[in-house]
Write a protein that holds these residues in place. Sequence first.
Motif, PDB file in Angstrom:
ATOM      1  N   THR A   3       0.813  -1.216   0.000  1.00  0.00           N
ATOM      2  CA  THR A   3       0.000   0.000   0.000  1.00  0.00           C
ATOM      3  C   THR A   3       0.849   1.270   0.000  1.00  0.00           C
ATOM      4  O   THR A   3       0.452   2.286  -0.559  1.00  0.00           O
ATOM      5  CB  THR A   3      -0.950   0.022   1.215  1.00  0.00           C
ATOM      6  N   GLY A   4       2.015   1.208   0.648  1.00  0.00           N
ATOM      7  CA  GLY A   4       2.891   2.374   0.654  1.00  0.00           C
ATOM      8  C   GLY A   4       3.345   2.747  -0.749  1.00  0.00           C
ATOM      9  O   GLY A   4       3.383   3.930  -1.105  1.00  0.00           O
ATOM     10  N   LYS A   5       3.678   1.758  -1.539  1.00  0.00           N
ATOM     11  CA  LYS A   5       4.098   2.024  -2.915  1.00  0.00           C
ATOM     12  C   LYS A   5       2.913   2.475  -3.764  1.00  0.00           C
ATOM     13  O   LYS A   5       3.067   3.314  -4.661  1.00  0.00           O
ATOM     14  CB  LYS A   5       4.748   0.776  -3.505  1.00  0.00           C
ATOM     15  N   GLN A   6       1.739   1.929  -3.482  1.00  0.00           N
ATOM     16  CA  GLN A   6       0.549   2.382  -4.206  1.00  0.00           C
ATOM     17  C   GLN A   6       0.303   3.869  -3.949  1.00  0.00           C
ATOM     18  O   GLN A   6      -0.017   4.626  -4.860  1.00  0.00           O
ATOM     19  CB  GLN A   6      -0.670   1.566  -3.783  1.00  0.00           C
ATOM     20  N   SER A   7       0.452   4.265  -2.690  1.00  0.00           N
ATOM     21  CA  SER A   7       0.267   5.673  -2.338  1.00  0.00           C
ATOM     22  C   SER A   7       1.274   6.556  -3.062  1.00  0.00           C
ATOM     23  O   SER A   7       0.924   7.618  -3.589  1.00  0.00           O
ATOM     24  CB  SER A   7       0.398   5.848  -0.829  1.00  0.00           C
TER      25      SER A   7
END
Length: 354
Positions: free
Chosen positions: A115-119
Amino acid sequence: MSVDGDPVSETPTIKEGTWEAIALASAVMLIVWMFIAAGWIILAGEIELAQKRTAVAAAFVTAGAAVVTFCTVIWRGKINERQTNTARDQLRATEEANWAKLLQDGAALVFDSQTGKQSAGLASLEAVVQTQHRLFAKQAMNLIADYLEQVHPTDHRSPLAIAAIDALGSGHSLGFQAARSLKFEGPNKDNKRFAPRSIWVPILGVRLVRYYGGRMDTQYPHFNEACRHSTFEKVYFSKASIKDMSDFESCFFRNCKIEEIGYMIQENTFQSCDFSGAVNFGIESIDDMPDLRPRNNFYWSDRPPIGVTEIDWASRIISVPSQFSNVFAGERLMTKEGRDFIADEVLNLQRHSN
């Protein structure tokens, strides 16, 4: 117009090389004239005639020097313009290379499982949209729309889904639209009791959105604007102002303000909705209008639905006396007496039906 939106001048101009040739030619001609003038003055013989010839020659030399200076200035200006344009083109090429890399990195990150990379990917793609470069911004909008549909197909409550929707809305405000038609389907699509387990957020910046099941968050200011390019089937709505009923099928409306009555009124369910002043676009006779009274639907007696066709609305929707209302902050609210009036009307209907 160029690809990135800059206007391209169509006015014919003299090129830098032409001004260079003119400047050099005028300088050579001036030198030749000076030699000719010197000989002309020397051959005068008499001092008085020589002085007159000197004055004439000086005037022509001065004019020639002015022409040479003028052409040289223009030529130098063209050189400076070329150098400026070259520097600007190099800067633009560098910027476009950076935007292309940002777009590529965003595309790689946004579909990562973390999710961090998606953000980070969403932030990168939104930054590309903000550049307002037509080609890159549209590609970024398409990627954000694809992400939203593929990663969040059954619910929009997560911060990342909302961030993606906000990014599309930001692009929409800048005049961009993703070339995508999205589809979202909640797990309760076939549940006729309308117990929504999916929450949708209205989306701008795409061609079309299709919703199946779930519940729409209607508190967003752009809700009705988003509805104009959306279709809904078995979706739950609460406390919304519904301006157009043409794209709703088998939906459930609770405590909503209905502003239009059309043929799709028969395809949906209404509970405690306000039909005051609703515009009738599709009901031609009383037989086309379902009885909405058993579910507490009403209109204020001084603001019945309006339209060309004369219909006894009170036989299909509860007419509540206007004295049972209070106006607060510009909104018409129902008093306890009004709620009791509706309850009594529904109870009388039930008694008559039995």
